[in-house]
Motif scaffolding. Structure first.
Motif, PDB file in Angstrom:
ATOM      1  N   UNK A  27     -15.803 -18.175  55.182  1.00 16.60           N
ATOM      2  CA  UNK A  27     -16.901 -18.156  54.211  1.00 16.60           C
ATOM      3  C   UNK A  27     -16.803 -19.332  53.248  1.00 16.60           C
ATOM      4  N   UNK A  28     -15.583 -19.645  52.825  1.00 21.47           N
ATOM      5  CA  UNK A  28     -15.373 -20.772  51.915  1.00 21.47           C
ATOM      6  C   UNK A  28     -15.810 -22.081  52.573  1.00 21.47           C
ATOM      7  N   UNK A  29     -15.467 -22.259  53.821  1.00 21.39           N
ATOM      8  CA  UNK A  29     -15.862 -23.468  54.527  1.00 21.39           C
ATOM      9  C   UNK A  29     -17.384 -23.529  54.711  1.00 21.39           C
ATOM     10  N   UNK A  30     -18.010 -22.393  54.981  1.00 26.10           N
ATOM     11  CA  UNK A  30     -19.471 -22.369  55.099  1.00 26.10           C
ATOM     12  C   UNK A  30     -20.116 -22.777  53.773  1.00 26.10           C
ATOM     13  N   UNK A  31     -19.539 -22.359  52.648  1.00 17.80           N
ATOM     14  CA  UNK A  31     -20.055 -22.764  51.337  1.00 17.80           C
ATOM     15  C   UNK A  31     -19.918 -24.267  51.142  1.00 17.80           C
ATOM     16  N   UNK A  32     -18.814 -24.825  51.577  1.00 21.34           N
ATOM     17  CA  UNK A  32     -18.601 -26.262  51.445  1.00 21.34           C
ATOM     18  C   UNK A  32     -19.593 -27.041  52.318  1.00 21.34           C
ATOM     19  N   UNK A  33     -19.853 -26.557  53.515  1.00 24.63           N
ATOM     20  CA  UNK A  33     -20.843 -27.200  54.379  1.00 24.63           C
ATOM     21  C   UNK A  33     -22.222 -27.119  53.724  1.00 24.63           C
ATOM     22  N   UNK A  34     -22.550 -25.979  53.133  1.00 34.03           N
ATOM     23  CA  UNK A  34     -23.835 -25.839  52.438  1.00 34.03           C
ATOM     24  C   UNK A  34     -23.918 -26.817  51.270  1.00 34.03           C
ATOM     25  N   UNK A  35     -22.832 -26.997  50.535  1.00 37.84           N
ATOM     26  CA  UNK A  35     -22.814 -27.982  49.445  1.00 37.84           C
ATOM     27  C   UNK A  35     -23.110 -29.380  49.980  1.00 37.84           C
ATOM     28  N   UNK A  36     -22.483 -29.734  51.090  1.00 43.57           N
ATOM     29  CA  UNK A  36     -22.676 -31.054  51.681  1.00 43.57           C
ATOM     30  C   UNK A  36     -24.132 -31.240  52.126  1.00 43.57           C
ATOM     31  N   UNK A  37     -24.706 -30.217  52.741  1.00 41.18           N
ATOM     32  CA  UNK A  37     -26.114 -30.292  53.158  1.00 41.18           C
ATOM     33  C   UNK A  37     -27.004 -30.495  51.935  1.00 41.18           C
ATOM     34  N   UNK A  38     -26.759 -29.735  50.874  1.00 49.26           N
ATOM     35  CA  UNK A  38     -27.558 -29.858  49.648  1.00 49.26           C
ATOM     36  C   UNK A  38     -27.384 -31.234  49.017  1.00 49.26           C
ATOM     37  N   UNK A  39     -26.164 -31.712  48.947  1.00 48.25           N
ATOM     38  CA  UNK A  39     -25.916 -33.038  48.362  1.00 48.25           C
ATOM     39  C   UNK A  39     -26.629 -34.128  49.155  1.00 48.25           C
ATOM     40  N   UNK A  40     -26.619 -34.027  50.467  1.00 51.46           N
ATOM     41  CA  UNK A  40     -27.302 -35.022  51.298  1.00 51.46           C
ATOM     42  C   UNK A  40     -28.812 -34.980  51.086  1.00 51.46           C
ATOM     43  N   UNK A  41     -29.355 -33.827  50.765  1.00 58.16           N
ATOM     44  CA  UNK A  41     -30.789 -33.702  50.495  1.00 58.16           C
ATOM     45  C   UNK A  41     -31.159 -34.302  49.138  1.00 58.16           C
ATOM     46  N   UNK A  42     -30.280 -34.135  48.157  1.00 58.34           N
ATOM     47  CA  UNK A  42     -30.578 -34.511  46.776  1.00 58.34           C
ATOM     48  C   UNK A  42     -30.194 -35.955  46.466  1.00 58.34           C
ATOM     49  N   UNK A  43     -29.132 -36.443  47.054  1.00 56.06           N
ATOM     50  CA  UNK A  43     -28.558 -37.743  46.686  1.00 56.06           C
ATOM     51  C   UNK A  43     -28.991 -38.819  47.685  1.00 56.06           C
ATOM     52  N   UNK A  44     -29.841 -39.731  47.248  1.00 60.70           N
ATOM     53  CA  UNK A  44     -30.331 -40.752  48.177  1.00 60.70           C
ATOM     54  C   UNK A  44     -29.244 -41.691  48.694  1.00 60.70           C
ATOM     55  N   UNK A  45     -28.132 -41.806  47.979  1.00 64.05           N
ATOM     56  CA  UNK A  45     -27.076 -42.718  48.412  1.00 64.05           C
ATOM     57  C   UNK A  45     -26.038 -42.058  49.317  1.00 64.05           C
ATOM     58  N   UNK A  46     -26.176 -40.750  49.557  1.00 68.81           N
ATOM     59  CA  UNK A  46     -25.190 -40.034  50.368  1.00 68.81           C
ATOM     60  C   UNK A  46     -25.834 -39.429  51.610  1.00 68.81           C
ATOM     61  N   UNK A  47     -25.048 -39.335  52.660  1.00 65.92           N
ATOM     62  CA  UNK A  47     -25.487 -38.624  53.858  1.00 65.92           C
ATOM     63  C   UNK A  47     -24.315 -37.833  54.417  1.00 65.92           C
ATOM     64  N   UNK A  48     -24.644 -36.780  55.098  1.00 65.18           N
ATOM     65  CA  UNK A  48     -23.631 -35.928  55.702  1.00 65.18           C
ATOM     66  C   UNK A  48     -23.042 -36.648  56.915  1.00 65.18           C
TER      67      UNK A  48
END
Length: 113
Positions: A27-48
């Motif tokens: 579950x913790x890893x799934x939360x981290x993956x969700x964070x990465x997906x969200x960050x890639x959506x919000x941050x134009x300079x970052x990608x997953x």
């Protein structure tokens, strides 16, 4: 949504049924993956980094069931909303520190575009 679809293509069920993990770790890893997906959506300079995310997910048997994708997407949507309502540039910098190439939490899940 396009990023989510790309993410799902890389998590096609190619899993070994052995080595089950404790639910808390998974579950913790799934939360981290969700964070990465969200960050890639919000941050134009970052990608997953889909290769890194996929490798970790397969190793932990995430994506074995459709429900995993739904849970990750729901968590990513919630996290994305929090970032957009708050200080997005600060969230992007924090994401870079946590998940970037030299990340402190899980390095290599995010990279610069």
């Amino acid at each position: 949504m396009r990023l989510y679809a790309s993410f799902m293509l890389f998590l096609l069920p190619v899993f070994s049924p052995s080595s089950a993990l404790a639910a808390g770790v998974r579950d913790d890893l799934m939360e981290k993956i969700a964070d990465v997906v969200a960050l890639a959506r919000v941050c134009p300079s970052l990608e997953m980094d889909t290769v890194s995310v996929t490798t970790i997910a397969i190793g932990q048997q995430i994506g074995r069931h459709r429900r995993d994708y739904e849970v990750i997407d729901a968590m990513a949507n919630a996290r994305e909303g929090e970032m957009r309502r708050g200080d997005a540039p600060s969230a992007c910098e924090s994401g870079r520190r946590q998940y970037g190439p030299g990340g402190l939490t899980v390095p290599g899940l995010l990279r610069e575009r």
